[in-house]
Structure formats: C-alpha cells, structure tokens
Write a protein that holds these residues in place. Structure first.
Motif, PDB file in Angstrom:
ATOM      1  N   GLU A 172       0.797  -1.213   0.000  1.00 24.99           N
ATOM      2  CA  GLU A 172       0.000   0.000   0.000  1.00 24.99           C
ATOM      3  C   GLU A 172       0.837   1.273   0.000  1.00 24.99           C
ATOM      4  O   GLU A 172       0.420   2.286  -0.549  1.00 24.99           O
ATOM      5  N   ILE A 173       2.022   1.247   0.627  1.00 19.43           N
ATOM      6  CA  ILE A 173       2.849   2.447   0.726  1.00 19.43           C
ATOM      7  C   ILE A 173       4.295   2.100   0.408  1.00 19.43           C
ATOM      8  O   ILE A 173       4.809   1.079   0.873  1.00 19.43           O
ATOM      9  N   GLN A 174       4.933   2.940  -0.389  1.00 12.74           N
ATOM     10  CA  GLN A 174       6.351   2.781  -0.688  1.00 12.74           C
ATOM     11  C   GLN A 174       7.042   4.127  -0.506  1.00 12.74           C
ATOM     12  O   GLN A 174       6.720   5.099  -1.187  1.00 12.74           O
ATOM     13  N   GLU A 175       7.976   4.187   0.459  1.00  6.39           N
ATOM     14  CA  GLU A 175       8.780   5.382   0.676  1.00  6.39           C
ATOM     15  C   GLU A 175      10.087   5.218  -0.096  1.00  6.39           C
ATOM     16  O   GLU A 175      10.812   4.239   0.099  1.00  6.39           O
ATOM     17  N   THR A 176      10.399   6.176  -0.956  1.00  3.64           N
ATOM     18  CA  THR A 176      11.557   6.032  -1.835  1.00  3.64           C
ATOM     19  C   THR A 176      12.840   6.586  -1.224  1.00  3.64           C
ATOM     20  O   THR A 176      13.903   6.464  -1.826  1.00  3.64           O
ATOM     21  N   GLU A 177      12.748   7.181  -0.036  1.00  8.02           N
ATOM     22  CA  GLU A 177      13.963   7.660   0.618  1.00  8.02           C
ATOM     23  C   GLU A 177      14.848   6.480   1.003  1.00  8.02           C
ATOM     24  O   GLU A 177      14.395   5.510   1.600  1.00  8.02           O
ATOM     25  N   SER A 178      16.120   6.547   0.649  1.00 11.13           N
ATOM     26  CA  SER A 178      17.039   5.451   0.946  1.00 11.13           C
ATOM     27  C   SER A 178      17.205   5.288   2.447  1.00 11.13           C
ATOM     28  O   SER A 178      17.516   6.244   3.162  1.00 11.13           O
ATOM     29  N   ALA A 179      16.956   4.080   2.950  1.00 10.31           N
ATOM     30  CA  ALA A 179      17.022   3.828   4.391  1.00 10.31           C
ATOM     31  C   ALA A 179      17.411   2.385   4.640  1.00 10.31           C
ATOM     32  O   ALA A 179      17.305   1.529   3.761  1.00 10.31           O
ATOM     33  N   LYS A 180      17.873   2.104   5.847  1.00  9.17           N
ATOM     34  CA  LYS A 180      18.207   0.745   6.263  1.00  9.17           C
ATOM     35  C   LYS A 180      17.355   0.274   7.433  1.00  9.17           C
ATOM     36  O   LYS A 180      17.430  -0.887   7.825  1.00  9.17           O
ATOM     37  N   CYS A 181      16.584   1.166   8.021  1.00 11.02           N
ATOM     38  CA  CYS A 181      15.737   0.768   9.137  1.00 11.02           C
ATOM     39  C   CYS A 181      14.477   1.612   9.122  1.00 11.02           C
ATOM     40  O   CYS A 181      14.461   2.726   8.587  1.00 11.02           O
ATOM     41  N   ALA A 182      13.418   1.072   9.683  1.00 13.25           N
ATOM     42  CA  ALA A 182      12.147   1.786   9.703  1.00 13.25           C
ATOM     43  C   ALA A 182      11.234   1.191  10.762  1.00 13.25           C
ATOM     44  O   ALA A 182      11.438   0.074  11.230  1.00 13.25           O
ATOM     45  N   ALA A 183      10.243   1.967  11.147  1.00 13.13           N
ATOM     46  CA  ALA A 183       9.212   1.519  12.075  1.00 13.13           C
ATOM     47  C   ALA A 183       7.952   2.315  11.751  1.00 13.13           C
ATOM     48  O   ALA A 183       8.014   3.328  11.044  1.00 13.13           O
ATOM     49  N   PHE A 184       6.797   1.864  12.237  1.00 13.25           N
ATOM     50  CA  PHE A 184       5.561   2.583  11.952  1.00 13.25           C
ATOM     51  C   PHE A 184       4.622   2.517  13.149  1.00 13.25           C
ATOM     52  O   PHE A 184       4.761   1.661  14.023  1.00 13.25           O
ATOM     53  N   THR A 185       3.671   3.436  13.177  1.00 16.46           N
ATOM     54  CA  THR A 185       2.607   3.395  14.179  1.00 16.46           C
ATOM     55  C   THR A 185       1.407   4.134  13.624  1.00 16.46           C
ATOM     56  O   THR A 185       1.524   4.945  12.697  1.00 16.46           O
ATOM     57  N   LEU A 186       0.242   3.845  14.183  1.00 19.43           N
ATOM     58  CA  LEU A 186      -0.994   4.526  13.823  1.00 19.43           C
ATOM     59  C   LEU A 186      -1.566   5.201  15.063  1.00 19.43           C
ATOM     60  O   LEU A 186      -1.387   4.723  16.182  1.00 19.43           O
ATOM     61  N   SER A 187      -2.261   6.320  14.845  1.00 24.48           N
ATOM     62  CA  SER A 187      -2.883   7.023  15.954  1.00 24.48           C
ATOM     63  C   SER A 187      -4.031   6.199  16.537  1.00 24.48           C
ATOM     64  O   SER A 187      -4.504   5.238  15.918  1.00 24.48           O
ATOM     65  N   SER A 188      -4.502   6.584  17.719  1.00 24.56           N
ATOM     66  CA  SER A 188      -5.540   5.806  18.407  1.00 24.56           C
ATOM     67  C   SER A 188      -6.859   5.777  17.646  1.00 24.56           C
ATOM     68  O   SER A 188      -7.646   4.851  17.802  1.00 24.56           O
ATOM     69  N   ASP A 189      -7.103   6.782  16.774  1.00 24.26           N
ATOM     70  CA  ASP A 189      -8.327   6.767  15.972  1.00 24.26           C
ATOM     71  C   ASP A 189      -8.108   6.143  14.602  1.00 24.26           C
ATOM     72  O   ASP A 189      -9.047   6.033  13.799  1.00 24.26           O
ATOM     73  N   GLY A 190      -6.878   5.725  14.314  1.00 23.71           N
ATOM     74  CA  GLY A 190      -6.591   5.039  13.062  1.00 23.71           C
ATOM     75  C   GLY A 190      -6.571   5.917  11.838  1.00 23.71           C
ATOM     76  O   GLY A 190      -6.525   5.419  10.708  1.00 23.71           O
ATOM     77  N   LEU A 191      -6.550   7.241  12.019  1.00 22.73           N
ATOM     78  CA  LEU A 191      -6.611   8.151  10.882  1.00 22.73           C
ATOM     79  C   LEU A 191      -5.268   8.780  10.526  1.00 22.73           C
ATOM     80  O   LEU A 191      -5.155   9.470   9.506  1.00 22.73           O
ATOM     81  N   THR A 192      -4.250   8.567  11.354  1.00 27.23           N
ATOM     82  CA  THR A 192      -2.927   9.106  11.081  1.00 27.23           C
ATOM     83  C   THR A 192      -1.888   7.999  11.184  1.00 27.23           C
ATOM     84  O   THR A 192      -1.910   7.211  12.134  1.00 27.23           O
ATOM     85  N   LEU A 193      -1.023   7.940  10.208  1.00 25.50           N
ATOM     86  CA  LEU A 193       0.048   6.942  10.151  1.00 25.50           C
ATOM     87  C   LEU A 193       1.385   7.660  10.131  1.00 25.50           C
ATOM     88  O   LEU A 193       1.550   8.659   9.423  1.00 25.50           O
ATOM     89  N   TRP A 194       2.333   7.160  10.931  1.00 29.12           N
ATOM     90  CA  TRP A 194       3.699   7.652  10.888  1.00 29.12           C
ATOM     91  C   TRP A 194       4.639   6.513  10.495  1.00 29.12           C
ATOM     92  O   TRP A 194       4.514   5.401  11.016  1.00 29.12           O
ATOM     93  N   ILE A 195       5.548   6.775   9.581  1.00 30.85           N
ATOM     94  CA  ILE A 195       6.636   5.855   9.272  1.00 30.85           C
ATOM     95  C   ILE A 195       7.940   6.590   9.563  1.00 30.85           C
ATOM     96  O   ILE A 195       8.142   7.712   9.101  1.00 30.85           O
ATOM     97  N   ILE A 196       8.788   5.975  10.370  1.00 30.30           N
ATOM     98  CA  ILE A 196      10.093   6.551  10.679  1.00 30.30           C
ATOM     99  C   ILE A 196      11.144   5.777   9.890  1.00 30.30           C
ATOM    100  O   ILE A 196      11.148   4.543   9.890  1.00 30.30           O
ATOM    101  N   THR A 197      12.026   6.492   9.212  1.00 30.70           N
ATOM    102  CA  THR A 197      13.107   5.841   8.472  1.00 30.70           C
ATOM    103  C   THR A 197      14.450   6.400   8.920  1.00 30.70           C
ATOM    104  O   THR A 197      14.552   7.534   9.373  1.00 30.70           O
ATOM    105  N   GLY A 198      15.480   5.582   8.787  1.00 29.14           N
ATOM    106  CA  GLY A 198      16.828   6.006   9.145  1.00 29.14           C
ATOM    107  C   GLY A 198      17.855   5.253   8.330  1.00 29.14           C
ATOM    108  O   GLY A 198      17.570   4.184   7.774  1.00 29.14           O
ATOM    109  N   THR A 199      19.057   5.795   8.245  1.00 28.99           N
ATOM    110  CA  THR A 199      20.100   5.151   7.455  1.00 28.99           C
ATOM    111  C   THR A 199      20.819   4.061   8.232  1.00 28.99           C
ATOM    112  O   THR A 199      21.582   3.289   7.665  1.00 28.99           O
ATOM    113  N   SER A 200      20.566   3.984   9.545  1.00 29.97           N
ATOM    114  CA  SER A 200      21.192   2.955  10.361  1.00 29.97           C
ATOM    115  C   SER A 200      20.335   2.707  11.584  1.00 29.97           C
ATOM    116  O   SER A 200      19.798   3.642  12.172  1.00 29.97           O
TER     117      SER A 200
END
Length: 216
Positions: free
Chosen positions: A148-176
């Motif tokens: 469903e989602i593809q982030e094109t920023e070059s990264a080696k690690c990532a994590a995600f979470t959704l808000s309590s109402d399910g309407l906001t998504l965060w993906i965190i990316t990092g190079t290490s």
C-alpha cells in the motif's frame, strides 16, 4: 499511544555524556525475550531481533518465524507475563511472506494486519503492506499481503505506528538502526481517509526528528 505498535527514537551518550547516538528500533522485540517460548513460536534457529507483537490484553503473542516464513500466534498463560508458558495457536498461511518484515502490527480489533519491509543490510525503499483477517486475531485467515505504501527515501531501518483513531500513520526511516544522527532520521506522516485502512493514505508530510522520544 496506539496499541497497533510503537517505536522509539532514542538519543543517548552514556552516563554524563553528551547525547550523540540515535537508535530507531521497534520496542516490542525487546519485551519478549526467549523464556518459555516453544520452538513453534520462535524457532531456535532464527534471529531473535525479528519483529513480534503483543495485543492489548497482554495474552496474544505474534512473532515472525524466519525459518518457515510465517507469523506464529501463541497465547501467554498469564497476561503480560513474558515468563509464563506460551501455548501455540496457529500460523499464517504459507506463501504470504517473501520478505522478512522489520515491523508488524494489527488493527485494535484484530481484523487487519500490517507488515513493514526494509533491508538492514542494503539501503533502499521502505514498503508497508496490509492484509485482512476474516476471523479477528486468527492469522490462519490472513489474506494475501497487499503493498500500500512505498517510501523512496534510501534507508536501512524503519518503524511505523498509527494514531488511536486510526486516521494518522507515521513511518520513521533512518540510514542505520544504531548510531544514526538527526539528519538521517525522518518522519513520514500520512492522513487516512478511512480509519485503519492504509490503502486510503494520502501523500506523506516529511520532517526531521528533533525530539528525544517519538511516541504516537
């Protein structure tokens, strides 16, 4: 805090030291350990750093089995007691995973499953998949994973979470996963038009990380 999953961006520099090291890590993998987990839940041959998930009741444990490429579900005998016996329940159907997820999560009612794909070894895109469970919390009823989602920023690690109402998504990316700095850790924020359905996410808003902890 969402009970889908959570992540941390932690800055530390030792006792009395200047904070200099940033870590992007899914905390769930550090909670479980290996005590009393039968090999049907976490095979002894696999890496213990692969993702796992505990539901809001503290009973249901879901762990990625890298030996057999599937999600295994077991129940703790005692809620939130990771040292209690875990009884195997079921596994996701074969063929659902052609990658090792770096993060997993569920909709709070157990009817949707999410898996994040990222390579620790080679920098590249970040992918977030979604599937539906026809029976809540029963991973044997998991549908085929849909990208469903593809982030094109070059990264080696990532994590995600959704808000309590399910309407906001965060993906965190990092190079290490370890030792990254603020300039290499990014927050990708999405708004969903339908709660908990990441296929309805709009374009992301990207920003840097400046806070000590990021918990959403």
């Amino acid at each position: 805090m969402s009970n889908i999953n959570f992540f941390r961006v932690l800055q530390s520099g030792g006792v009395g030291g200047t904070p200099s090291t940033w870590e992007v890590e899914d905390i769930d993998t550090n909670i479980i350990g290996t005590n009393n987990l039968p090999t049907s839940i976490l095979p002894s041959a696999q890496s213990k750093r692969l993702p796992s998930f505990i539901d809001a009741s503290g009973i249901k444990l879901y762990a990625y089995d890298s030996v057999n490429s599937k999600i295994n579900h077991g129940d703790f005998a005692t809620s939130w007691s990771v040292n209690s016996t875990v009884t195997y329940q079921e596994s996701s159907p074969s063929g659902r995973f052609n990658f090792e997820p770096q993060d997993i999560g569920f909709k709070p009612d157990g009817t949707k499953f999410y898996a994040l794909k990222q390579s620790v070894a080679t920098a590249g895109d970040t992918f977030l998949y979604q599937s539906t469970l026809s029976t809540a919390w029963d991973v044997s009823t998991m549908s085929t994973l849909s990208l469903e989602i593809q982030e094109t920023e070059s990264a080696k690690c990532a994590a995600f979470t959704l808000s309590s109402d399910g309407l906001t998504l965060w993906i965190i990316t990092g190079t290490s996963r370890f030792g990254a700095n603020t300039s290499t850790i990014k927050s990708h924020k999405y708004t969903l038009s339908t709660a908990w359905d990441i296929s309805t996410a709009g374009s992301s808003t990207v920003s840097g990380i400046t806070s000590l902890w990021v918990d959403e």
